[in-house]
Scaffold this motif. Sequence first.
Motif, PDB file in Angstrom:
ATOM      1  N   UNK A   1       0.839  -1.200   0.000  1.00  0.00           N
ATOM      2  CA  UNK A   1       0.000   0.000   0.000  1.00  0.00           C
ATOM      3  C   UNK A   1       0.872   1.248   0.000  1.00  0.00           C
ATOM      4  N   UNK A   2       1.912   1.256   0.828  1.00  0.00           N
ATOM      5  CA  UNK A   2       2.821   2.416   0.855  1.00  0.00           C
ATOM      6  C   UNK A   2       3.511   2.610  -0.493  1.00  0.00           C
ATOM      7  N   UNK A   3       3.941   1.509  -1.118  1.00  0.00           N
ATOM      8  CA  UNK A   3       4.610   1.597  -2.412  1.00  0.00           C
ATOM      9  C   UNK A   3       3.675   2.169  -3.471  1.00  0.00           C
ATOM     10  N   UNK A   4       2.434   1.709  -3.491  1.00  0.00           N
ATOM     11  CA  UNK A   4       1.469   2.233  -4.465  1.00  0.00           C
ATOM     12  C   UNK A   4       1.148   3.697  -4.193  1.00  0.00           C
ATOM     13  N   UNK A   5       1.084   4.079  -2.922  1.00  0.00           N
ATOM     14  CA  UNK A   5       0.813   5.488  -2.588  1.00  0.00           C
ATOM     15  C   UNK A   5       1.957   6.384  -3.044  1.00  0.00           C
ATOM     16  N   UNK A   6       3.198   5.925  -2.865  1.00  0.00           N
ATOM     17  CA  UNK A   6       4.351   6.711  -3.345  1.00  0.00           C
ATOM     18  C   UNK A   6       4.337   6.842  -4.858  1.00  0.00           C
ATOM     19  N   UNK A   7       3.967   5.766  -5.550  1.00  0.00           N
ATOM     20  CA  UNK A   7       3.919   5.822  -7.007  1.00  0.00           C
ATOM     21  C   UNK A   7       2.840   6.773  -7.485  1.00  0.00           C
ATOM     22  N   UNK A   8       1.741   6.840  -6.766  1.00  0.00           N
ATOM     23  CA  UNK A   8       0.666   7.753  -7.160  1.00  0.00           C
ATOM     24  C   UNK A   8       1.038   9.205  -6.890  1.00  0.00           C
ATOM     25  N   UNK A   9       1.852   9.462  -5.878  1.00  0.00           N
ATOM     26  CA  UNK A   9       2.250  10.827  -5.542  1.00  0.00           C
ATOM     27  C   UNK A   9       3.340  11.336  -6.474  1.00  0.00           C
ATOM     28  N   UNK A  10       4.060  10.438  -7.114  1.00  0.00           N
ATOM     29  CA  UNK A  10       5.158  10.824  -7.991  1.00  0.00           C
ATOM     30  C   UNK A  10       4.605  11.611  -9.184  1.00  0.00           C
ATOM     31  N   UNK A  11       5.151  12.795  -9.433  1.00  0.00           N
ATOM     32  CA  UNK A  11       4.654  13.573 -10.576  1.00  0.00           C
ATOM     33  C   UNK A  11       5.017  12.902 -11.896  1.00  0.00           C
ATOM     34  N   UNK A  12       4.084  12.900 -12.805  1.00  0.00           N
ATOM     35  CA  UNK A  12       4.299  12.282 -14.115  1.00  0.00           C
ATOM     36  C   UNK A  12       4.210  13.357 -15.188  1.00  0.00           C
ATOM     37  N   UNK A  13       4.910  13.121 -16.254  1.00  0.00           N
ATOM     38  CA  UNK A  13       4.784  13.981 -17.411  1.00  0.00           C
ATOM     39  C   UNK A  13       5.568  15.278 -17.336  1.00  0.00           C
ATOM     40  N   UNK A  14       6.605  15.352 -16.515  1.00  0.00           N
ATOM     41  CA  UNK A  14       7.412  16.565 -16.462  1.00  0.00           C
ATOM     42  C   UNK A  14       8.263  16.723 -17.711  1.00  0.00           C
TER      43      UNK A  14
END
Length: 106
Positions: free
Chosen positions: A83-96
């Motif tokens: 769950x923590x790993x998925x939450x970190x991946x979701x918080x990571x900004x994409x498309x910079x």
Amino acid sequence: MSVAHFLAINVSVAQLYPEAAHMETLVLQLTRQLTTSFFDDFLKFILEVGRSTARVVATPINRIANACDVAGVLERRRFAAGVRRRARQMQRPRGRWPFGSLSELT
């Protein structure tokens, strides 16, 4: 314009610093690149062998730990880590950058 204006232009780096004039042959350049890539590959190979050895050694220990886990503590820890790993991946900004969304493919 006088000759002094052209003097600095006509003097090359090799004339000012004779040690800079040393040129490498193509064989030396290729040898350096091959040895560098060989050592990089060798280091990666050694690290992967160590990782595989640790996995083989740890497998029986993990089996024993899972067999002894009657309260389900290990399973809850694994679930919480996921769950923590998925939450970190979701918080990571994409498309910079133009290919930012391709990071999911690796």
